[in-house]
Design a protein around this motif. Structure first.
Motif, short mmCIF file in Angstrom:
data_model
loop_
_atom_site.label_atom_id
_atom_site.label_comp_id
_atom_site.label_asym_id
_atom_site.label_seq_id
_atom_site.Cartn_x
_atom_site.Cartn_y
_atom_site.Cartn_z
N ILE A 203 3.30 -30.18 -12.01
CA ILE A 203 4.68 -30.62 -11.83
C ILE A 203 5.12 -31.42 -13.05
O ILE A 203 4.47 -32.37 -13.46
CB ILE A 203 4.81 -31.50 -10.57
CG1 ILE A 203 4.49 -30.67 -9.32
CG2 ILE A 203 6.21 -32.08 -10.46
CD1 ILE A 203 4.47 -31.48 -8.05
N PHE B 216 7.87 -26.79 -11.79
CA PHE B 216 6.44 -26.49 -11.85
C PHE B 216 6.20 -25.50 -12.98
O PHE B 216 6.83 -24.44 -13.03
CB PHE B 216 5.94 -25.91 -10.53
CG PHE B 216 4.44 -25.85 -10.45
CD1 PHE B 216 3.72 -26.88 -9.87
CD2 PHE B 216 3.74 -24.77 -10.97
CE1 PHE B 216 2.34 -26.83 -9.80
CE2 PHE B 216 2.36 -24.71 -10.92
CZ PHE B 216 1.66 -25.75 -10.33
N SER C 255 -3.84 -26.33 -4.42
CA SER C 255 -2.69 -26.79 -3.64
C SER C 255 -2.70 -28.30 -3.47
O SER C 255 -1.64 -28.92 -3.37
CB SER C 255 -2.69 -26.11 -2.27
OG SER C 255 -3.77 -26.55 -1.47
N LEU D 268 -0.16 -30.04 -6.08
CA LEU D 268 1.05 -30.02 -5.28
C LEU D 268 1.11 -31.16 -4.27
O LEU D 268 1.84 -32.14 -4.44
CB LEU D 268 1.17 -28.66 -4.58
CG LEU D 268 2.56 -28.28 -4.06
CD1 LEU D 268 3.54 -28.16 -5.21
CD2 LEU D 268 2.48 -26.96 -3.30
N PRO E 153 0.94 -24.54 1.78
CA PRO E 153 0.89 -24.98 0.38
C PRO E 153 0.14 -24.04 -0.55
O PRO E 153 0.50 -23.92 -1.73
CB PRO E 153 0.20 -26.35 0.46
CG PRO E 153 -0.58 -26.31 1.73
CD PRO E 153 0.23 -25.47 2.68
N LEU F 121 8.32 -21.51 -5.56
CA LEU F 121 7.80 -22.84 -5.87
C LEU F 121 8.88 -23.70 -6.51
O LEU F 121 8.94 -24.92 -6.28
CB LEU F 121 6.58 -22.71 -6.80
CG LEU F 121 5.81 -23.98 -7.14
CD1 LEU F 121 5.39 -24.74 -5.90
CD2 LEU F 121 4.58 -23.63 -7.98
#
Length: 901
Positions: free
Chosen positions: A414, A433, A496, A500, A511, A526
């Motif tokens: 991210i 992302f 994940s 995330l 996820p 995403l």
């Protein structure tokens, strides 16, 4: 993932914008330096747990390995203790482990004892104490579903369909009942009632059909919080046998909502804006929707349709003084009208998208904002995983600014891009992302493509992070996919979690969908998640203002035992001498107190429940001393953020797995039912009390005291004995359902008591509970105008003379204390059979679902390792899952499949 050091790039925007460092209230370098200092001073930790499989059954062991990393995804050198907790659906702590962390990893297990666990939705929470200084939303959490094939006589499946009007709530539920063999329970009476907010709001009685189904219609007032309620059912198998099942109603009545999220944060007059939206049901799961955006005059401005799990986006140009609303139609036909956020008169916002290998950045400002802030500086800061990889500064001269940044400037993960004003105020923010080909490549290969039962399997591992080979730590699980079917999209994986869920607040549905065979479509989905999900690990405002976070915990380096020594007058003992002993380890150490009487024994190593002795006798007037040992702080337990993943129909969802679990536990179940005693023991009954001698020889229902263990309030646990508690009275359920509202008479041993006395009893002291539908020849009901008799038989208290040692324990010295602090969990080893050939007729069948578990796989300097194990007896596909991290912080996951023929 190779880490890129902090870089500051000069950023030339189109429209011939010149860069100016003059006339800025807060220089850009101050923001960068303060941010870098913040992360160096207060680094963040993350935790990831790799489990051997996604769900379990009572009697299983949960095996896991934990990886502790910094936010930059490198192994953490900070914390040396990891706390792992198992929490039930009622947000109560069931089990807690303390694990030593070595080289940033640790491993553990939780035995799901059939006496301590029952079927339900649980969750595992893992954290270091250092992580508790931040928002608890970033602790590791994972839902763990536990089925039960050992203690269950009843299997159920329920569906709901609810509607609500201004006058009533109506919920139609359809339940199928099956016995422990999976056969429908047909033509049996089912009594039911609904409890909500501690009140019974509905009840009834139905009969199962020829397939074991029963339809229950619940009608209540709209004032009732039906989603907080629970449906209780009792299936009457015979006159003496009944089975009970309960169902939470939190998904019985689903309402819908939709939220709108302008890219960059706000709708601004005259600026074209992408608006993302997310439509969800009240259970937290996304729902598809479509609709139109209209202004106050009814003019259609835009149309929208969800693309993934209720999320989507549309674009339009908002105008000042216009109010916009969305007319939404959800997938089930329900409709709603929702207002959009208000339009701001002036401002700037940021927009991002990726094209090929570039990150395209646009900054919009409307003319009002430009006129007011002409030639003032603004900043752009791009941060990923706690590191600023890009920063730029320019003067405001136009309404649109555009630029491109190569994606290879940033790592996978991210990216938080923030637009600042010249005074350091965040104006707009966008998450995006970025995926690069920089993750850890874990290659698995076996010596054969297919194997026989009980044949040895050899697996080779080669890992590489980008172009580099490195040593790494890995865990591997091999499962029988025929017994443990799983949806890879719902898995909690190292991707994940670290990329995330550990960075975002709130619930994220499926996820691992975004990382399971990632493609352009999943990257687009995403991006919708980035536009709609919260991210607030820290505040730039606090950093710029040099506001330090509130630190309550420091990184634990080991188990510390702390406390205080005081004299009997309350004064602390300065320079007091203490001796600490751990008898089972033949270990002892000493320390002294400070001026406040405080002491500390650091970095202790002992297993959980070990006795620790703290001794202050070696001091002047030691009999006058009092030792107080500090307790250990644990975080509060909040509502499960992943409650949307709870499974309502565990019996049917885990049917395949539970059938195998039942086969595994059949032999052990028979052993549990055998009780050998040298002499017969006569248990007390109502016949031992003259006042109850007129009752029938046999009670209509008898419940043993063991069945009441764990019961808090006794009256709430008597439904299994055929009693109903209503209006502070107990009634025979059968007669109550027939409309007879006469309470039972209550006896404890041979003494008549009331409900208040009953609630004062401890279930541990109860021998049995006997219920009589009538008073026989005793005359009890006729004398007290009651119906039926409840008899509580208490255990006999044996009077044993106290020994001298026991009396001395009551007056134990205050200068020596023995404690059992929370120590390290006992490490267990996964059983790995070694077979020499095919199964013989005398050998037990091997039908395990987890074939192999090993948390100790370490690759060498060339990134290589290997392991071996033996197959079970069953044929079919096997799934090998490997997760791990190398010493440079590159992490990865790999799946390999083979066949047993």
């Amino acid at each position: 993932m190779n880490k890129i050091k902090l870089v500051l790039l000069s950023f030339f925007l189109f429209c011939q914008v010149s860069i100016s460092l003059a006339q800025t209230t807060i220089p850009l370098k101050d923001i960068l330096e303060k941010t870098a200092k913040y992360y160096q001073t207060y680094p963040s930790e993350k935790v990831h747990l790799h489990f051997d499989k996604p769900y379990y059954a009572v009697g299983d062991t949960i095996w896991f390995k934990a990886y502790v990393a910094l936010e930059q995804h490198i192994p953490s050198p900070l914390s040396k203790i990891l706390h792992v907790e198992l929490i039930n659906a009622k947000d109560s702590l069931v089990e807690s482990l303390k694990l030593p962390v070595k080289n940033s990893v640790t491993q553990g297990s939780i035995v799901l004892n059939y006496l301590a666990y029952k079927q339900g939705n649980y969750r595992i929470r893992a954290y270091t104490k250092w992580m508790l200084n931040q928002n608890q939303a970033y602790l590791f959490t994972k839902n763990i579903v536990i089925g039960d094939a050992i203690n269950k006589n009843l299997n159920t499946n329920i569906t709901y369909k609810g509607t609500v009007t201004d006058k009533a709530i109506k919920v139609n539920s359809r339940i199928q009942f099956k016995d422990d063999r999976g056969m429908p329970i047909i033509n049996k009476k089912v009594s039911w009632e609904v409890m909500a907010d501690f009140e019974r709001v509905a009840k009834g009685r139905e009969t199962t059909d020829d397939k074991g189904f029963v339809n229950i219609e619940i009608n209540t007032s709209p004032k009732v919080g039906i989603n907080r309620g629970e449906l209780f059912t009792t299936v009457e198998i015979s006159s003496n046998t009944s089975y009970k099942a309960s169902f939470p109603l939190k998904t019985a009545l689903l309402e819908h909502d939709i939220q709108f999220f302008p890219e960059g944060g706000d709708l601004i007059d005259g600026i074209p804006t992408q608006v993302a939206f997310k439509a969800i049901k009240s259970d937290g799961l996304g729902i598809n929707s479509k609709g139109v955006i209209m202004d106050e005059s009814g003019k259609e401005i835009a149309q929208f349709t969800s693309q993934h799990l209720g999320m989507g986006a549309f674009s339009f140009v908002p105008e000042l003084n216009k109010k916009y609303q969305a007319k939404v139609t959800f997938a089930d036909g329900n409709q709603k009208t929702i207002p959009l956020p208000e339009v701001k008169a002036e401002g700037m916002r940021i927009a991002l998208k990726t094209i090929d290998e570039n990150l395209v950045l646009k900054i919009y400002a409307n003319q009002k904002y430009v006129d007011k802030n002409l030639n003032k500086a603004f900043y752009i800061v791009a941060k990923s995983a706690g590191v600023i990889y890009y920063a730029a500064q320019s003067d405001l001269k136009s309404t649109v600014f555009t630029g491109q940044i190569p994606k290879n400037k940033f790592p996978t993960g991210i990216l938080q891009v923030t637009l600042f004003s010249s005074i350091g105020e965040p104006l707009s923010e966008r998450l995006i992302f970025l995926k690069r080909n920089d993750d850890l490549k874990i290659n698995l290969s076996t010596d054969l493509q297919a194997y026989n039962s009980r044949q040895k399997v050899k697996v080779n591992i080669t890992n590489s992070g980008g172009t580099e080979l490195a040593e790494g730590s890995f865990s591997v699980a091999v499962i029988d996919e025929t017994k443990v079917p799983a949806d890879e999209d719902t898995e909690t994986t190292i991707y994940s979690n670290l990329l995330l869920t550990s960075n975002l607040e709130g619930y994220i549905e499926k996820p691992n969908y975004y990382f399971n065979k990632m493609d352009d479509q999943k990257l687009a989905h995403l991006d919708l998640l980035m536009l709609t999900q919260g991210y607030r690990r820290f505040s730039y405002k606090d950093i710029i203002a040099d506001k330090a976070p509130n630190l309550t915990f420091l990184p634990e380096q080991g188990i510390d035992i702390t406390g205080t020594i005081r004299k009997s007058n309350g004064m602390p003992l300065d320079k007091g001498r203490l001796l600490l002993q751990i008898p089972e380890k033949y270990y002892s150490t000493t320390t002294t107190t400070d001026a406040e009487g405080k002491f500390k024994f650091s970095n202790m190593v002992f297993k959980d429940s070990a006795e620790v002795i703290v001794n202050a006798r070696n001091n002047l007037n030691s009999k006058d001393l009092r030792i107080h040992v500090d307790g250990e702080a644990f975080p509060a337990i909040y509502a499960n953020v992943n409650a949307a993943d709870d499974i309502l129909n565990i019996d049917s969802t885990l049917n395949t797995y539970l059938r195998n679990s039942k086969m595994i536990n059949n032999n052990s179940l028979m052993l549990r039912e055998v009780v050998i005693k040298s002499t017969a023991t006569t248990k007390k009954s109502h016949l031992d009390f003259p006042a109850l001698s007129g009752l029938n020889m046999m009670a209509d229902r008898t419940t043993t005291g063991d069945q009441l263990i764990g019961c808090g309030l006794l009256v709430n646990c008597l439904s299994a004995s055929g009693l109903t508690f209503v209006d502070n009275n107990l009634f025979i359920t059968r007669t109550y359902n027939q409309g007879i509202r006469i309470p039972v008479e209550i006896y404890v041993n041979d003494m008549p008591v009331d409900i208040a006395y009953l609630n004062s009893l401890d279930a541990k002291g109860i021998e049995s509970v006997q219920v009589f539908n009538n008073d026989g020849l005793s005359g009890i009901n006729r004398r007290s105008n009651t119906s039926g008799v409840l008899v509580i038989i208490m255990k006999e208290i044996k009077k044993v003379p106290a020994t001298k040692a026991q009396i001395q324990e009551l007056f134990a010295p205050t200068n020596v204390i023995t404690i059992k602090p929370k120590g390290y969990a006992v490490e267990r080893q996964f059983y790995q059979p070694k077979y020499t050939g095919p199964r013989t007729s005398l050998q037990a069948q091997d039908i395990r679902s987890t074939i192999y578990w090993n948390p100790y796989i370490n690759t060498d300097k060339e990134g290589k390792a290997s392991f071996e194990f033996f197959n079970s007896d069953d044929k079919g596909p096997r799934k090998i899952v490997v997760e791990g991290m190398d010493k440079n912080g590159n992490f990865g996951r790999s799946i390999y499949r083979y066949q047993v023929k």
